[in-house]
Design an enzyme around this catalytic site. Structure first.
Site, PDB file in Angstrom:
ATOM      1  N   CYS A  33     -33.024  58.754  28.381  1.00 28.88           N
ATOM      2  CA  CYS A  33     -31.659  59.032  27.944  1.00 28.88           C
ATOM      3  C   CYS A  33     -31.086  60.243  28.667  1.00 28.88           C
ATOM      4  O   CYS A  33     -31.408  61.382  28.342  1.00 28.88           O
ATOM      5  CB  CYS A  33     -31.652  59.261  26.434  1.00 28.88           C
ATOM      6  SG  CYS A  33     -30.023  59.677  25.800  1.00 28.88           S
ATOM      7  N   CYS A  78     -28.944  62.553  26.469  1.00 30.06           N
ATOM      8  CA  CYS A  78     -29.714  63.397  25.549  1.00 30.06           C
ATOM      9  C   CYS A  78     -30.367  64.551  26.311  1.00 30.06           C
ATOM     10  O   CYS A  78     -30.411  65.674  25.834  1.00 30.06           O
ATOM     11  CB  CYS A  78     -30.839  62.628  24.869  1.00 30.06           C
ATOM     12  SG  CYS A  78     -30.396  60.998  24.300  1.00 30.06           S
ATOM     13  N   ASP A  79     -30.915  64.285  27.482  1.00 32.27           N
ATOM     14  CA  ASP A  79     -31.808  65.245  28.132  1.00 32.27           C
ATOM     15  C   ASP A  79     -31.299  65.813  29.455  1.00 32.27           C
ATOM     16  O   ASP A  79     -31.844  66.789  29.955  1.00 32.27           O
ATOM     17  CB  ASP A  79     -33.167  64.568  28.420  1.00 32.27           C
ATOM     18  CG  ASP A  79     -33.815  64.046  27.153  1.00 32.27           C
ATOM     19  OD1 ASP A  79     -33.574  64.637  26.092  1.00 32.27           O
ATOM     20  OD2 ASP A  79     -34.549  63.038  27.236  1.00 32.27           O
TER      21      ASP A  79
END
Ligand code: NAP
Length: 309
Positions: free
Chosen positions: A131, A134-135
């Site tokens: 992701c 997300c990261d």
């Protein structure tokens, strides 16, 4: 006992909740471990009708939840551990507690597919991720070369997003053309920070000994040539697997685990319905999942009405 329990809180789940709530069935939505589903991990959704400027995935899901709750949907954060559809009422075990339901709508969506190569699992959260939104902004990825694997819309989206942080993004694809929609593919290939590497597969994520991602081993699938590409992160975007494991023994699934409904949205168990990506390996869009959630809710409402007469 609940009249309707909806398992999953993506576009299919919330739309099913909206419709069953408006039918005054007071549905209970069990969110699963990722409330809002996979869409909450994407950035801007540009193809959900009604949002000409696009809409943040998390915001879209929050709005859907609020809309369903406004009409009486109940929300419980919980993961269904097992389901017994052998007799009615159906019994679900949710984080150790039993929930009984007259009807169930399964809208559990899909999870990220894994490559299954050495180093991938060991280096998860140490440079391997599924992701970008997300990261991607983590300090470990800033101004570093990064790798994205896949050739679909997800891979293109991840690669474009990562150009904000990376020094360069290598897009590794096993064929020599992208599967992504034309607009996404063109945008991706026109980005000077994205360098495609065609006809190639990752055979290992390096380096488990150093306990962080330092590169990937590549194999050219046409020539067989092997090489090492240095990078600080590997973003895997190769598709999804349906979250249907706990239901498989009781309802029909295809060879890839997607639920196969038998009559409209109803599964082979009367009173158990299905909607969204856990039953769809073809369209897999937020808007088609929402449409399927609506259909499942209507089927469910009619089923209950027929039972009560
Ligand atoms: P996808 O369309 O199934 O693409 C998966 C990609 O990964 C394919 O290019 C596939 O290669 C490759 N792949 C699969 N297994 C692999 C393996 N074991 N090793 C290496 N490569 C592998 O999945 P997706 O990109 O996640 O998209 C899913 C759906 O969501 C699609 O309908 C897509 O349109 C939609 N989506 C839309 C948006 C948007 O419009 N904003 C964003 C994301 C996703 P092959 O091409 O060779 O099969």
């Amino acid at each position: 006992m609940e009249k309707v329990v909806i398992i999953g809180s993506g576009p299919a789940g919330w739309t099913a909740a909206l419709y069953t709530a408006r039918a005054q069935l007071a549905p209970l939505v069990l969110t699963g471990k990722q409330p809002g589903g996979l869409l909450t991990t994407t950035s801007i959704v540009e193809n959900f009708p009604g949002f000409p400027e696009g809409v943040d995935g998390y915001e879209l899901m929050t709005r859907m939840q609020k809309q369903a709750e406004r009409f009486g949907a109940k929300t419980t954060f919980g993961v269904v551990e097992s389901a017994d559809f052998s007799k009615r009422p159906f019994a679900l075990i949710v984080d150790g507690e039993k929930v009984e339901a007259e009807t169930v709508i399964i809208a559990t969506g899909a999870g990220h597919k894994h490559l299954g190569v050495p180093g991938e699992h060991e280096l998860e959260n140490k440079g391997t991720t599924y992701c970008a939104t997300c990261d991607g902004a983590l300090p470990m990825f800033r101004n570093q070369p990064l790798v994205v694997v896949g050739g679909g819309d997800s891979a293109c989206e991840e690669a474009s997003y990562l150009t904000r942080f990376a020094s360069v993004v290598y897009l590794i694809h096993r064929r020599d053309s992208l599967r992504a929609s034309k607009i996404m593919a063109e945008r991706t290939l026109a980005n000077p920070k994205i360098k495609p590497i065609w006809d190639s597969a990752i055979t290992e994520v390096l380096d488990v000994k150093q306990d962080k991602v330092t590169g990937v081993k590549l194999k050219n699938l046409k020539t067989g040539a092997e090489s090492i590409l240095d990078c600080a992160g590997v973003f895997i975007a190769i598709g999804h697997v349906p979250n249907t494991e706990i239901f498989k023994s009781q309802i029909t699934t295809d060879e890839n685990g997607f639920i196969v409904p038998e009559q409209g949205t109803m599964t082979k168990v009367p009173g158990v319905f299905v909607a969204g990506d856990c039953a769809d390996h073809v369209y897999r869009q937020a808007v088609t999942a929402a449409g399927a959630g609506c259909a499942a809710a209507i089927d469910c409402e009619r089923f209950l009405a027929a039972q009560n007469h």
